[in-house]
Scaffold this active site. Structure first.
Site, PDB file in Angstrom:
ATOM      1  CE1 TYR A 120      46.995  37.996  35.218  1.00 39.51           C
ATOM      2  CE2 TYR A 120      47.670  38.982  37.292  1.00 39.51           C
ATOM      3  CZ  TYR A 120      46.824  38.154  36.583  1.00 39.51           C
ATOM      4  OH  TYR A 120      45.812  37.501  37.237  1.00 39.51           O
ATOM      5  CE  LYS A 173      50.809  22.222  36.075  1.00 38.28           C
ATOM      6  NZ  LYS A 173      50.377  21.122  36.921  1.00 38.28           N
ATOM      7  CG  ASP A 205      49.211  21.273  39.816  1.00 39.82           C
ATOM      8  OD1 ASP A 205      50.357  21.479  40.268  1.00 39.82           O
ATOM      9  OD2 ASP A 205      48.980  20.420  38.949  1.00 39.82           O
ATOM     10  CG  ASP A 229      45.835  37.949  41.030  1.00 39.79           C
ATOM     11  OD1 ASP A 229      45.390  38.324  42.128  1.00 39.79           O
ATOM     12  OD2 ASP A 229      45.376  38.334  39.931  1.00 39.79           O
ATOM     13  CG  ASP A 233      42.361  36.635  45.629  1.00 40.39           C
ATOM     14  OD1 ASP A 233      43.092  37.488  46.164  1.00 40.39           O
ATOM     15  OD2 ASP A 233      41.411  36.930  44.884  1.00 40.39           O
TER      16      ASP A 233
END
Ligand code: ATP
Ligand code: MG
Length: 332
Positions: A120, A173, A205, A229, A233
């Site tokens: 981002y 990751k 993951d 993010d 959620d």
């Protein structure tokens, strides 16, 4: 000393839930000065600018800001405002409450998301008709700063367990993005080690599978920007209801607090929005300004009202925003 709190209602239900949160803050006798400022779609329509300079500067100079929501101008408003408070961490608790229908009622996790870099960071390019690229930025300094915050958060017993020995989990990751997430992972774990905070790690993951299967395995979760993010959620989906989730963008000597939900155009203007997310955002603001006891009282009041009612329509009730707010203030 007076704390100056900038209040930006914005658009849609922001105009309903932010006043509710201010009402709760005003129930205490703290020396707060509320300064209202404008931003969002309506501001753009009126002035041609969704985020006037005056609003940006007010937020930058304030002690803290309470923000509601902005409609289609959201990115033009909230991204610069996060910069205005120099925010390096986004704090997002996901707590399930008794009385609220939740997929996983035992969920109680807090995400600490890196708030300035990762994918981002804004370095995207269209190089040809066929090719677009994105540069992922990870610095040791930002990773360490986030980790220092996480350690303090845990040491102060602010994690869901309230127990500093619970430590935190870092999700990453690094097995694939060895350079960027590798650096992030290494720095976060190094800071935890230096400070004697217990930290374990999880591939993001695998985390996304394990969290919904058994959220009780996790408490404080530290993530790079995009992962934070998405994963926060995911956790939001486990606790039921966008109307419940608060968040904080914390900087070095400033912070901005906002409900996770948006403008909810489908119910805006009807006076039936759930004020809980905004009120819990106000509780985070109280804690940030050093009023942890008051913050706890707000959370307890909210918890009682969620359990006993009155409830708004999103939670199966028929109460108005005003009635729920009055019930919370009553409990205080
Ligand atoms: P935006 O583009 O501003 O995010 P949206 O259409 O995505 O708007 P959200 O605010 O994200 O709307 O809300 C998604 C759904 O959740 C809507 O149906 C909305 O009514 C509901 N919702 C969100 N927040 C609340 C709340 N505080 N009280 C009740 N319902 C809510
Ligand atoms: Mg939305």
């Amino acid at each position: 000393m007076t704390d100056e709190i900038v209040v930006i209602e914005g658009d849609g239900i922001g105009r309903e839930v932010v006043p509710a949160a201010v009402e709760v803050l005003s129930a205490f006798e703290f020396d707060f000065e509320f300064v209202t400022a404008e931003a969002g779609d309506a501001t753009r329509d009126a002035t041609g600018d969704a985020l006037p300079d005056a609003t940006y500067e007010r937020v930058a100079d304030a002690d803290a800001t309470l923000f509601g929501a902005a409609g289609e101008t959201a990115a033009d408003v909230i991204l610069p405002l996060r910069k205005a408070v120099d925010s390096f961490v986004n704090v997002r608790p996901a707590t399930a409450y008794p009385g609220v229908d939740a997929l996983r009622p035992e969920t109680d996790v807090v995400f600490l998301r890196e708030n300035t870099e990762g994918v981002y960071s804004g370095h995207e390019d269209r190089l040809s008709d066929d090719l677009s690229t994105l540069t992922r930025v990870v610095t040791s300094s930002a990773s360490r700063e986030l980790a220092e915050y996480a350690c303090e958060f845990v040491e102060d017993g602010r994690g869901p367990a309230g127990d500093p020995d619970e430590g935190f989990t870092v999700a990453h990751k690094a097995n694939v993005m060895r350079e960027t997430d590798g650096r992030f992972r290494e720095e976060v774990l190094a800071v935890a080690d230096e400070r004697g905070v217990d930290a374990d790690e999880e591939l993001m993951d695998a985390f996304a599978t394990k969290l919904p299967l058994d959220p009780t395995q996790y408490g404080v979760v530290v993530c790079p920007n995009l992962a934070g993010d998405v994963l926060s959620d995911l956790a939001a989906g486990l606790v039921g209801g966008l109307g419940l989730l608060p968040s904080a963008n914390v900087g070095h000597d400033n912070a901005l607090f906002e409900p996770v939900h948006g403008t909810a155009p489908d119910i805006a203007g009807e006076g039936v929005a759930n004020p809980t997310a905004a009120i819990l955002s106000a509780a985070m603001l109280l804690e940030y300004l050093g009023h942890a006891g008051a913050a706890d009282r707000v959370r307890e009041a909210v918890e009682t009202v969620l359990a006993e009612g009155p409830r708004t329509g999103d939670l199966g009730g028929e109460a108005t925003t005003e009635e729920v707010t009055a019930a919370v203030v009553d409990r205080l």
